[in-house]
Design an enzyme around this catalytic site. Structure first.
Site, PDB file in Angstrom:
ATOM      1  N   TYR A  77      -3.423 -12.861   2.336  1.00  0.00           N
ATOM      2  CA  TYR A  77      -2.972 -12.215   0.870  1.00  0.00           C
ATOM      3  C   TYR A  77      -1.859 -13.351   0.286  1.00  0.00           C
ATOM      4  O   TYR A  77      -2.198 -13.927  -0.549  1.00  0.00           O
ATOM      5  CB  TYR A  77      -2.656 -10.883   0.933  1.00  0.00           C
ATOM      6  CG  TYR A  77      -3.595  -9.862   1.179  1.00  0.00           C
ATOM      7  CD1 TYR A  77      -4.653  -9.590   0.139  1.00  0.00           C
ATOM      8  CD2 TYR A  77      -3.898  -9.379   2.487  1.00  0.00           C
ATOM      9  CE1 TYR A  77      -5.668  -8.767   0.318  1.00  0.00           C
ATOM     10  CE2 TYR A  77      -4.766  -8.784   2.717  1.00  0.00           C
ATOM     11  CZ  TYR A  77      -5.897  -8.276   1.574  1.00  0.00           C
ATOM     12  OH  TYR A  77      -6.632  -7.272   2.032  1.00  0.00           O
ATOM     13  N   TYR A  93     -12.534 -14.504   1.722  1.00  0.00           N
ATOM     14  CA  TYR A  93     -11.757 -13.550   2.246  1.00  0.00           C
ATOM     15  C   TYR A  93     -11.561 -13.633   3.660  1.00  0.00           C
ATOM     16  O   TYR A  93     -12.138 -13.680   4.486  1.00  0.00           O
ATOM     17  CB  TYR A  93     -12.357 -11.908   1.820  1.00  0.00           C
ATOM     18  CG  TYR A  93     -11.374 -11.040   2.353  1.00  0.00           C
ATOM     19  CD1 TYR A  93     -10.180 -10.838   1.581  1.00  0.00           C
ATOM     20  CD2 TYR A  93     -11.734 -10.143   3.530  1.00  0.00           C
ATOM     21  CE1 TYR A  93      -9.070  -9.603   2.158  1.00  0.00           C
ATOM     22  CE2 TYR A  93     -10.932  -9.217   3.848  1.00  0.00           C
ATOM     23  CZ  TYR A  93      -9.538  -8.978   3.288  1.00  0.00           C
ATOM     24  OH  TYR A  93      -8.939  -8.073   3.524  1.00  0.00           O
ATOM     25  N   LYS A 111       0.951  -1.171  -0.083  1.00  0.00           N
ATOM     26  CA  LYS A 111      -0.070   0.012  -0.095  1.00  0.00           C
ATOM     27  C   LYS A 111       0.890   1.264  -0.144  1.00  0.00           C
ATOM     28  O   LYS A 111       0.423   2.374  -0.338  1.00  0.00           O
ATOM     29  CB  LYS A 111      -0.966  -0.210   1.105  1.00  0.00           C
ATOM     30  CG  LYS A 111      -1.911  -1.194   1.184  1.00  0.00           C
ATOM     31  CD  LYS A 111      -2.692  -1.309  -0.069  1.00  0.00           C
ATOM     32  CE  LYS A 111      -3.601  -2.442  -0.492  1.00  0.00           C
ATOM     33  NZ  LYS A 111      -3.090  -4.010   0.356  1.00  0.00           N
TER      34      LYS A 111
HETATM   35  C1  PLP Z   1      -3.926  -5.205   0.219  1.00  0.00           C
HETATM   36  C2  PLP Z   1      -3.025  -6.195   0.005  1.00  0.00           C
HETATM   37  C3  PLP Z   1      -2.794  -7.042  -1.212  1.00  0.00           C
HETATM   38  C4  PLP Z   1      -3.760  -6.977  -2.395  1.00  0.00           C
HETATM   39  O1  PLP Z   1      -3.612  -5.752  -3.124  1.00  0.00           O
HETATM   40  P1  PLP Z   1      -4.461  -5.132  -3.681  1.00  0.00           P
HETATM   41  O2  PLP Z   1      -3.953  -3.839  -4.622  1.00  0.00           O
HETATM   42  O3  PLP Z   1      -5.699  -4.506  -2.883  1.00  0.00           O
HETATM   43  O4  PLP Z   1      -5.358  -6.129  -4.864  1.00  0.00           O
HETATM   44  C5  PLP Z   1      -1.807  -8.068  -1.205  1.00  0.00           C
HETATM   45  N1  PLP Z   1      -0.991  -8.241  -0.269  1.00  0.00           N
HETATM   46  C6  PLP Z   1      -1.257  -7.605   0.931  1.00  0.00           C
HETATM   47  C7  PLP Z   1      -0.293  -7.938   2.231  1.00  0.00           C
HETATM   48  C8  PLP Z   1      -2.192  -6.615   1.029  1.00  0.00           C
HETATM   49  O5  PLP Z   1      -2.350  -5.736   2.204  1.00  0.00           O
END
Ligand code: PLP
Length: 314
Positions: free
Chosen positions: A276, A250, A49
């Site tokens: 993720y 999710y 992010k």
């Molecule tokens: C938010 C996030 C993702 C996914 O990214 P997006 O841009 O939201 O698809 C992947 N890995 C981590 C650790 C995240 O926090």
């Protein structure tokens, strides 16, 4: 086409992030597996992010914002990193999180407590309610507010990963495949657009950690980001490959994701997260087992962070 450097950016992270070869896992999977260390982006516990926030918070400051809002699930890494980045820049942040998943003072919520972040929970599944609440609070405070969407995934945030792809293209290794998690879409969309522009030989695979239909999301984010860049490219579904890895849903850990977290920890000393990156790396392992990669291929896994969630979601 515009240059990425034409867009205002605040400097938050430490770039370029390293690329490392995973020797043990390469041996196990029979191909060359590399990792892009975006878990080392320099703020909070790192994560993807930060690249988006460099563009989004520059836009907020450019608009004279004093207050930044964002949202996500209770354990949102994005929300925690937005609060950390805002604090560093002297902006007030308010997080309106969905009262879903782990809402205890653990993981990212613990980190928000350490930062003294204003965190509010809303018992809703509808982001429209949350954005309306942001408008209400903004009016109540009288501060000039800036709303960052869930995951920072709009066209401007997506530029963060177009710029990551450009960075990778200059790190000296030719990649055949790039694998990343797809949660709100901006990371994969940016990577796929960036690969199309700067590394056309690399195929981008998005591992869907959420059971949303990501084809339209990805296409529109790629097209909007390409329009911002005046890139003049045609975007189609052939520009990326999407695979389901969400398991039961999710933020619900899956056996394949947990096995990937363990493999990476035990063989490489790197920590993935169950929401993720573990599920996404599980998807990469499944592709290797299906024979999707040749022994001579260079396969790059984007480690997008998520350490906060590791301490809350089991
Ligand atoms: C938010 C996030 C993702 C996914 O990214 P997006 O841009 O939201 O698809 C992947 N890995 C981590 C650790 C995240 O926090």
């Amino acid at each position: 086409m515009k240059d990425l450097r034409d867009f205002p950016k605040v400097s938050l992270g430490i770039f370029p992030t390293p690329i490392q070869r995973l020797d043990n896992i390469s041996r196990i999977l029979g191909t060359n597996v590399w990792v892009k260390r975006d878990d080392m982006t320099g703020i909070g516990l790192g994560g993807n992010k930060i690249r988006k926030l460099e563009f989004l918070l520059a836009d907020a400051i450019g608009q004279g914002a004093e207050l930044v809002f964002t949202t996500g699930g209770a354990q949102s890494n994005h929300a925690m990193l937005t609060a950390a980045s805002a604090a560093k820049l002297g902006l007030k942040a308010i997080l309106i999180l969905k009262k879903r998943g782990v809402t205890d003072v653990a993981g990212n919520i613990f980190l928000e407590k350490l930062m003294g972040t204003d965190v509010r929970f809303m018992d809703t599944d509808d982001y429209a309610d949350i954005y309306a609440e942001m408008d209400r609070i903004a009016e109540e405070t009288g501060l000039k507010a800036y709303k960052i969407p869930m995951g920072g995934s709009n066209a401007l945030g997506t530029l963060g990963y177009v710029s990551c792809a450009e960075e990778i293209s200059k790190q000296g290794i030719r990649f055949d495949h790039i694998v990343c998690a797809e949660g709100s879409g901006g990371t994969m969309a940016g990577m796929a657009l960036g690969a199309k522009l700067f590394m056309p030989e690399a195929k981008v695979h998005g591992m869907m950690v959420d059971a949303t239909d990501f084809v339209p999301v990805t296409l529109s984010l790629m097209r909007e980001a390409a329009a911002l860049l005046e890139a003049g490219v045609d975007i189609t579904e052939k520009d990326f490959d999407l695979r389901p890895v969400w398991g039961e849903g999710y933020a619900i850990p899956s056996p394949e994701g947990n096995a990937a977290v363990s493999l990476m920890a035990s063989k490489e000393g790197l920590f993935l997260d169950p929401v993720y990156t573990g599920k996404a790396f599980g998807g990469l392992i499944a592709m290797a087992k299906e024979g999707a990669f040749r022994p001579e291929d260079n396969v790059l896994f984007l480690h997008s962070g998520g350490a906060g969630g590791l301490f809350a979601v089991h």
